[in-house]
Design an enzyme around this catalytic site. Structure first.
Site, PDB file in Angstrom:
ATOM      1  N   ASP A 276     -16.143  22.235  10.057  1.00 19.62           N
ATOM      2  CA  ASP A 276     -15.742  22.691   8.913  1.00 19.62           C
ATOM      3  C   ASP A 276     -15.494  21.676   8.014  1.00 19.62           C
ATOM      4  OD1 ASP A 276     -15.052  24.767   6.881  1.00 19.62           O
ATOM      5  OD2 ASP A 276     -13.398  25.555   8.327  1.00 19.62           O
TER       6      ASP A 276
HETATM    7  C1  BGC Z   1     -13.998  27.342   5.146  1.00 22.32           C
HETATM    8  C2  BGC Z   1     -15.334  27.508   5.858  1.00 22.32           C
HETATM    9  C3  BGC Z   1     -16.530  27.304   4.762  1.00 22.32           C
HETATM   10  C4  BGC Z   1     -16.501  25.943   4.077  1.00 22.32           C
HETATM   11  C5  BGC Z   1     -17.668  25.676   3.382  1.00 22.32           C
HETATM   12  C6  BGC Z   1     -14.016  25.770   4.377  1.00 22.32           C
HETATM   13  O1  BGC Z   1     -13.002  25.832   3.403  1.00 22.32           O
HETATM   14  O2  BGC Z   1     -13.234  27.110   6.131  1.00 22.32           O
HETATM   15  O3  BGC Z   1     -15.425  28.773   6.269  1.00 22.32           O
HETATM   16  O4  BGC Z   1     -17.743  27.867   5.446  1.00 22.32           O
HETATM   17  O5  BGC Z   1     -15.401  25.707   3.570  1.00 22.32           O
HETATM   18  O6  BGC Z   1     -17.456  26.365   2.080  1.00 22.32           O
END
Ligand code: BGC
Length: 768
Positions: A276
């Protein structure tokens, strides 16, 4: 796979030969082995790290401006032109594609369809429909030039206050896994990828990047990983996204148990794992664990990997293995294949897809006969600020930049109703003033990430009520809730405010005195308190957050164009504290995005969270304690009635089949959901009273029509996880197969003898 419109791409003559101008092997022309052999250590390290993120601290420079490939996408991979390796594009998120809708110096717009939130999709209990929604989302991904959609999100609803529950599916792993698999299969049918996330145990937003989940191996396997396992085995997502949190002291992205033993060795995952965004801390440990790519790329990670190899802390074969997985992903991508995307997805057709799917996931909670609205209902008084300011979906990365949101007001008007104009004027003015007052510094960018403070309710004056009762046939009150990434909900978000209760009481009192009915609509992303007021109005419809066509979908249900067939995928408790997990959840604590540091005195539910309830999440807990609930898991009403008959069970060597006939005995069309719960003999360990093991939805049955439903279970899926033996064990004995219309409405119980089996597994230690 959609037909690739053109194979002509911007490909240099060199890239079309197996070697580049300097004799370098080219991806797709030469073998992956040769490409890897030709890579420098620095190139390998770059390839396993994203290209940085604009605005992020100490931001790494983006090679060749890859972030401009699709503005607003969350990230890209690192291009290496000399080896014919392009950058591919990764973008959010579950309710549709999230990219910027407008681009500088460009008159075109790039809006995406905001489909219903994950919770609503799961509430359809209809994997086939979810697959169609996925196929529509995937077409937007493909046509806007994105290669991997960062979705679906299937963390378990451990507690009603998790801020991202709206993106997730359920408190139950079976429905979570089946819905996720359907979604992935739909998206990937377009030849684009998905990323099932957040793997795993990311069940709270508070201090999410540093929180340590303390959980038993049994709960990990039976509750928190099971859905991921189903999704991997039934849909082979191209990628998996590891989560931010620690589990039992180890970052999930640094856990070999999770990223290799479970994912690849036990489930047979063949894709690539990415972190993530900014997740984890030790790049070398992440590489070792099998977390192949680090997104979006942070300064320092590159040096860590290069030095790790040079100093012998990271074997180069491990890096090569991860590089290979990244290259395999790139090889599959539309961008590598040269797909000429149109930037013109079929938004019109998708508006229909979202409208229909949203209507199917709405759950009718109460109805004393007022719904569907009688044909003589014409004039409607709309109360509640949310009626005029409908919520399409939650905030954060799960938000979608849509062109519009159909409000309830618009939906009803389009459906031919006349909405009280005076009341509408009063509400519009009030909402405008209150929103400005409550959000003094708010800008659009912030609103995307942090839910704007919504205008609260007010109790209408006696005079206002008298006038609206006289002028209208019926009233609708909408209660709204919004939440999103970064923050958990508060208790105050679960309970109703005094004004909301006052509004329901006053409107119901006035309309009922005049012999007129009131419908309450819930435009929510997560569970709220319902037990204290639910019988006051004449009907309660949980519309969830239904995407950009929400008002139209609700109107279709109210009018009876569609009979509701959604069922709850989570329990609505009598009180918040009834949930076992509420003893260990960050209730009303405020820690923002980046949370708290672990080096100060560890704080319960912030630095660590004890999953003391073990496997007793959701209905498994309420059943075990025999607690009354407001609405049980699996519950939902219909406009028609169904009769179930002729149930039978047949246990084979490998598979058990339960069959039942479902007849529509009412006077309108409708779909029924059949839920199969199983109770297993104890075998010496504590087991749930019952567990959902299969489910099915009928076709849209006409009055008088019957459909035979067959539910199939692999006998090995009847197992519980025995920690002392590190094994899935099916205990030999009598099993109860319960066919239910909810977890608390079992229509038929069949018993049958099932043979025992033991499936040994690896022991999870969660070490690096
Ligand atoms: C989130 C993810 C997301 C990623 C990219 C993160 O803050 O937890 O779910 O895909 O950002 O935007």
């Amino acid at each position: 796979m959609k037909i690739i419109k053109s194979t002509l791409i911007i490909m240099t003559a060199a890239a079309m030969m197996s070697c580049g101008p300097k004799g370098d092997p080219q991806l797709g022309k030469s073998s992956i082995d040769k490409v890897i052999a030709a890579m420098t250590l620095e190139e390998k390290a770059h390839l396993v790290i994203g290209t940085g993120m604009a605005g992020a601290s100490g931001e790494a420079p983006v090679v060749g401006e890859t972030r401009n490939l699709v503005p607003g996408a969350a990230g890209t991979t690192y291009p290496i032109p000399r080896l014919g390796i392009p950058a591919i594009v990764l973008a959010d998120g579950p309710a549709g594609l999230r990219i910027n809708p407008v681009r500088e110096g460009d008159e075109n717009t790039y809006y995406c369809t905001h489909f219903p939130i994950g919770t609503l999709l799961a509430s359809t209990w209809n994997p086939e429909l979810v697959k169609q929604v996925g196929a529509a989302i995937g077409e937007e991904v493909l046509e806007y030039g994105v290669d991997v959609l960062l979705a679906p999100a299937l963390n378990i609803h451990r507690n009603p206050l998790c801020g991202r529950n709206f993106e997730y599916y359920s408190e139950d792993p079976l429905i979570s896994g089946k819905i996720a698999a359907a979604y992935v299969n739909g998206i990937q049918s377009n030849g684009v990828g998905t990323s099932i996330k957040h793997y795993a145990l990311n069940n709270q937003e508070t201090n999410r990047m540093k929180n340590d989940v303390h959980v038993s191996p049994r709960a990990v396997r039976e509750i928190y990983l099971k859905g991921f396992g189903i999704a991997v085995q039934e849909s082979q997502p191209w990628t998996v996204m590891s989560s931010y949190n620690y589990v039992n002291g180890v970052y999930t992205s640094e856990s070999k148990d999770l990223q290799t033993t479970m994912l690849r060795d036990e489930w047979g995952f063949r894709g690539m794992v990415m972190t993530d965004w900014f997740g984890g801390q030790d790049a070398v440990a992440q590489m070792e664990a099998g977390n192949d790519m680090l997104q979006p790329g942070r300064p320092g990670q590159f040096e860590d990997i290069v030095n790790g190899v040079r100093e012998g802390r990271l074997p180069e074969e491990v890096l090569d293995r991860n590089v290979r997985r990244v290259l395999e992903l790139i090889l599959k991508s539309p961008r590598f294949k040269g797909y000429e995307f149109s930037n013109k997805p079929d938004l019109k057709a998708h508006a229909e897809v979202t409208r229909e799917s949203a209507a199917e996931g709405m759950v009718l909670l109460e109805n004393n006969g007022v719904l569907p609205l009688a044909s003589d209902v014409r004039n409607i008084a709309l109360f509640g600020t949310t009626s005029y300011d409908f919520i399409a979906g939650g905030t954060g990365s799960g938000n979608v930049n849509r062109a519009y949101t159909v409000s309830l007001l618009e939906g009803l008007e389009k459906a031919g109703y006349s909405v009280d104009a005076d009341l509408s004027g009063i509400y519009s003015k009030y909402i405008e003033e209150e929103t400005a007052r409550l959000n003094p510094k708010s800008d659009d960018m912030m609103a995307m990430f942090i839910p704007k403070v919504r205008a609260g309710e007010f109790v209408p004056s006696a005079e206002m009520l008298e006038r609206t009762v006289a002028a209208n046939d019926l009233a609708i009150i909408t209660l709204g809730r919004n939440s999103g990434e970064f923050l958990d909900r508060k208790i105050a978000d679960f309970t109703l405010t005094d004004e909301e209760i006052g509004l329901i009481t006053a409107v119901c009192g006035a309309f009922h005195d005049a012999g007129k009915k009131v419908v309450v609509l819930l435009n929510i992303g997560g569970v709220i308190e319902t037990s204290s007021w639910k019988t006051v109005p004449d009907a309660v419809l949980c519309a969830w957050q239904a995407g950009q066509e929400g008002g139209n979908s609700v109107a279709d249900v109210l009018k009876g164009v569609v009979s509701p067939s959604g069922r709850l995928t989570m329990t609505f408790p009598m009180a918040y504290s009834d949930h076992a997990s509420s003893a260990n959840f960050p209730i009303d604590l405020s820690f923002g995005m980046f949370g708290k540091d672990k080096d100060v005195e560890p704080q319960r539910n912030v630095d660590y969270t004890e999953y003391e309830e073990g496997i007793y999440v959701g209905y498994r807990w309420f059943d075990k304690q025999n607690l009354a609930v407001s609405y049980p898991f699996g519950y939902g009403l219909s406009y028609t009635a169904f009769e179930w008959s002729g149930a039978s069970v047949k246990v084979g060597n490998k598979e058990t089949v339960v069959t039942v006939n479902v007849k529509n005995t009412g006077s309108s069309n409708g779909k029924e959901v059949v839920e199969l719960y199983v109770a297993a003999p104890s075998g010496g360990i504590d087991k749930p009273v019952k567990e959902l093991r299969a489910f099915a939805k009928t076709n849209d049955l006409a009055p008088g029509e019957t459909q035979q439903i067959s539910l199939r279970i692999n006998n090995s899926d009847l197992a519980s996880y025995n920690e002392s033996q590190n094994a899935w064990i099916v205990d030999e004995g009598e099993y109860s197969f319960m066919l239910g219309a909810s977890s608390r409405d079992i229509r038929t119980t069949l018993t049958a003898h099932v043979k025992g089996s033991v499936t040994k597994t690896n022991a999870l230690s969660f070490n690096k």
